[in-house]
Design a protein around this motif. Structure first.
Motif, PDB file in Angstrom:
ATOM      1  N   UNK A   1       0.841  -1.196   0.000  1.00 54.87           N
ATOM      2  CA  UNK A   1       0.000   0.000   0.000  1.00 54.87           C
ATOM      3  C   UNK A   1       0.880   1.251   0.000  1.00 54.87           C
ATOM      4  N   UNK A   2       0.757   2.048  -1.057  1.00 55.91           N
ATOM      5  CA  UNK A   2       1.433   3.343  -1.147  1.00 55.91           C
ATOM      6  C   UNK A   2       2.926   3.260  -0.830  1.00 55.91           C
ATOM      7  N   UNK A   3       3.570   2.197  -1.269  1.00 52.23           N
ATOM      8  CA  UNK A   3       5.018   2.099  -1.073  1.00 52.23           C
ATOM      9  C   UNK A   3       5.727   3.199  -1.858  1.00 52.23           C
ATOM     10  N   UNK A   4       5.203   3.509  -3.020  1.00 49.93           N
ATOM     11  CA  UNK A   4       5.769   4.596  -3.833  1.00 49.93           C
ATOM     12  C   UNK A   4       4.908   5.836  -3.681  1.00 49.93           C
ATOM     13  N   UNK A   5       5.511   6.928  -3.211  1.00 51.90           N
ATOM     14  CA  UNK A   5       4.769   8.174  -3.057  1.00 51.90           C
ATOM     15  C   UNK A   5       5.476   9.364  -3.684  1.00 51.90           C
ATOM     16  N   UNK A   6       6.579   9.125  -4.394  1.00 49.15           N
ATOM     17  CA  UNK A   6       7.280  10.163  -5.139  1.00 49.15           C
ATOM     18  C   UNK A   6       8.239   9.491  -6.116  1.00 49.15           C
ATOM     19  N   UNK A   7       8.966  10.315  -6.864  1.00 53.66           N
ATOM     20  CA  UNK A   7       9.869   9.763  -7.866  1.00 53.66           C
ATOM     21  C   UNK A   7      11.006   8.948  -7.252  1.00 53.66           C
ATOM     22  N   UNK A   8      11.517   9.404  -6.114  1.00 54.36           N
ATOM     23  CA  UNK A   8      12.634   8.700  -5.500  1.00 54.36           C
ATOM     24  C   UNK A   8      12.252   7.272  -5.119  1.00 54.36           C
ATOM     25  N   UNK A   9      11.044   7.101  -4.569  1.00 61.17           N
ATOM     26  CA  UNK A   9      10.620   5.766  -4.142  1.00 61.17           C
ATOM     27  C   UNK A   9      10.153   4.906  -5.313  1.00 61.17           C
ATOM     28  N   UNK A  10      10.033   5.519  -6.494  1.00 53.62           N
ATOM     29  CA  UNK A  10       9.584   4.781  -7.682  1.00 53.62           C
ATOM     30  C   UNK A  10      10.747   4.187  -8.465  1.00 53.62           C
ATOM     31  N   UNK A  11      11.962   4.322  -7.923  1.00 56.03           N
ATOM     32  CA  UNK A  11      13.133   3.840  -8.657  1.00 56.03           C
ATOM     33  C   UNK A  11      13.395   2.358  -8.438  1.00 56.03           C
ATOM     34  N   UNK A  12      13.357   1.900  -7.177  1.00 57.44           N
ATOM     35  CA  UNK A  12      13.725   0.514  -6.885  1.00 57.44           C
ATOM     36  C   UNK A  12      12.574  -0.336  -6.338  1.00 57.44           C
ATOM     37  N   UNK A  13      11.536   0.305  -5.821  1.00 58.22           N
ATOM     38  CA  UNK A  13      10.465  -0.446  -5.171  1.00 58.22           C
ATOM     39  C   UNK A  13       9.595  -1.276  -6.114  1.00 58.22           C
ATOM     40  N   UNK A  14       9.326  -0.795  -7.352  1.00 52.31           N
ATOM     41  CA  UNK A  14       8.399  -1.564  -8.204  1.00 52.31           C
ATOM     42  C   UNK A  14       8.802  -3.022  -8.400  1.00 52.31           C
ATOM     43  N   UNK A  15      10.099  -3.292  -8.594  1.00 55.84           N
ATOM     44  CA  UNK A  15      10.540  -4.668  -8.804  1.00 55.84           C
ATOM     45  C   UNK A  15      10.232  -5.543  -7.594  1.00 55.84           C
ATOM     46  N   UNK A  16      10.419  -4.991  -6.406  1.00 52.54           N
ATOM     47  CA  UNK A  16      10.210  -5.781  -5.189  1.00 52.54           C
ATOM     48  C   UNK A  16       8.724  -5.985  -4.896  1.00 52.54           C
ATOM     49  N   UNK A  17       7.907  -5.008  -5.266  1.00 52.31           N
ATOM     50  CA  UNK A  17       6.465  -5.200  -5.104  1.00 52.31           C
ATOM     51  C   UNK A  17       5.996  -6.343  -6.002  1.00 52.31           C
ATOM     52  N   UNK A  18       6.508  -6.366  -7.234  1.00 46.92           N
ATOM     53  CA  UNK A  18       6.146  -7.462  -8.126  1.00 46.92           C
ATOM     54  C   UNK A  18       6.688  -8.792  -7.610  1.00 46.92           C
TER      55      UNK A  18
END
Length: 472
Positions: free
Chosen positions: A159-176
């Motif tokens: 839930x809302x792990x990504x909330x800006x550009x900085x958190x959108x760099x590495x988190x998507x792979x781990x969420x998947x």
């Protein structure tokens, strides 16, 4: 102190409540697995006590107290909802009575597998370090605890792990990666498939890329993609907002060709109070059919001031104006229209994952999902050792005990949980169309405030008045 509704002798005579039909996914829609009708989420986010209501050291979470669940399920049944989202559950606790009560009331549950304490969720600042067997084993425990309830509609892996550009760099792979592991665990250890998805913040610079990243597929047999995509959206603020000013037109365009169900996992802006919930007519209308409904944030009044009801420690509940406004909006819905869209007509083949799908250079375009560590694979293949597995139990009590007050503090008496017919779900009272369900059950009786108030009720009223004076 937790209470039990299944008293020995009565429990032996009672029969299990009729069950809602499990939900499956067909293309971009949730579908009743038996009738194949579209299932639109008409729901509320449920976390009594807020994040502080999750106290595993005291054996407490939102679905651990059957008396509270009975009261709240009955109130929400009157509201007309068919789904709740539940945050922060303890997989070691017994949720059978609460899950059975919500099933009895015709309500699905979407359950978050994460919780706020260390090691209970993905750390957005260190996704690699927080992706380990201890964390995944806990999420598998949540799956075990809820997989056998037919009204478990799905799991939010994050839930809302990504909330800006900085958190959108590495988190998507781990969420998947987490979605993949949970889905593989379900495939190995559950008798039915249960959808798994992501709940995203409505941060427009990364929203489209988030949806594109999670819905695309890597190869032909990819299980890391989201089964559904939730959006926590608060863009419609006040009665003067419109479809265009709230950006709903842009959402309609963005999700027009979605290959997974998309819905509001939270909505209900409180910048203007009381909330009118005018967006309900657009959310369930003809312009936004790409979305599968939504969940209003939230049932009980907490510090963030989004509540539909005030819940007091002594068990008293007071309906806020927002409750009546939302119920009025629900009563105008056309259930026939909501259920009429053919699942096959809305099916879209998911696109292949490719860097071209990502529009912002700072958003991750890396589709090499981290491999599942061997120790996690072992747990997936063998299953957890002696897990806590939930099951439906008889609902032996349906009368609500406690003081319930309407918006004007008129006492409401005679509140009673109504059992849905087998295979049906709850629907708003007064809604038109050919839908089926309890339609909120019978209206309760309102009585004179002076004659019916107890000492505790008077205390709650005085307390509310004091809070109002202080706030002014």
């Amino acid at each position: 102190m937790k209470t039990s509704l299944a008293a020995g002798a009565l429990a032996s005579l009672a029969t299990l409540a009729a069950a809602v039909n499990p939900v499956k996914i067909a293309g971009s829609q949730f579908v009743d697995s038996v009738t194949n009708k579209r299932v639109m989420i008409i729901g509320v986010d449920y976390q009594p006590g807020g994040q502080a209501g999750y106290k595993p050291d005291e054996d407490r979470d939102p679905l651990s107290d059957a008396e509270v669940c009975l009261r709240d399920a009955t109130i929400m049944q009157q509201l007309g909802i068919n789904t709740i989202r539940v945050y922060n559950v303890d997989p070691t606790l017994n949720h059978d009575e609460c899950a059975s009560i919500f099933n009895y009331a015709g309500m699905y549950m979407i359950v978050d597998v994460n919780a706020p304490f260390g090691g209970e969720s993905l750390d957005r600042s260190d996704p690699e370090g927080s992706y380990h067997v201890g964390y995944l084993s806990r999420t598998f425990g949540v799956v075990e605890a809820f997989k056998n309830y037919p009204n478990t509609m799905g799991f939010f892996a994050a839930n809302e792990v990504m909330n800006d550009m900085d958190t959108a760099e590495k988190n998507p792979q781990y969420i998947r990666a987490i979605q993949r592991d949970i889905k593989n665990y379900i495939a190995k250890n559950s008798e039915r498939a249960i959808p798994v998805g992501y709940s995203a913040a409505d941060v427009r610079p990364i929203l489209q890329d988030s949806w594109a990243y999670f819905q695309c597929k890597i190869g032909d047999n990819d299980v890391s993609r989201s089964d559904f995509f939730g959006l926590n959206s608060y863009s419609w603020c006040g009665a003067d907002a419109t479809f265009e000013s709230a950006g709903f037109d842009k959402l309609a365009t963005m999700f027009e060709k979605t290959s997974v169900p998309v819905f509001f996992s939270e909505y209900g802006c409180n910048e203007v109070t009381p909330r009118s919930f005018n967006e309900v007519q657009s959310l369930y209308g003809t312009k936004l059919t790409a979305l599968s409904g939504g969940l209003v944030y939230e049932y009980s009044q907490e510090e963030s001031n989004y509540g539909l009801v005030d819940s007091f420690d002594n068990g008293t509940v007071h309906f806020r104006i927002d409750y009546d406004n939302l119920k009025n909006q629900y009563s105008k819905l056309d259930i026939g229209l909501i259920q009429s869209t053919s699942p096959s007509a809305a099916s879209q083949d998911p696109p292949q994952c490719d860097k071209s799908l990502i529009t912002n250079s700072k958003f991750s375009s890396e589709f090499n999902i981290p491999d599942t560590p061997d120790e996690i694979t072992e747990v997936i293949n063998s299953g957890l050792s002696n897990p806590n597995q939930g099951k439906l139990v008889p609902v032996t009590k349906t009368d609500v005990v406690g003081d319930i007050f309407a918006v004007d503090w008129t006492p409401i008496q005679g509140l009673k949980l109504v059992e849905v017919k087998d295979g049906e779900s709850n629907l708003p009272s007064g809604a038109s169309g050919s839908g089926t369900g309890t339609s909120g059950g019978p209206e309760p009786t309102k009585t004179g405030a002076a004659s019916a108030m107890t000492v505790n009720s008077m205390f709650a009223l005085v307390a509310a008045a004091v809070v109002l004076v202080v706030s002014l």
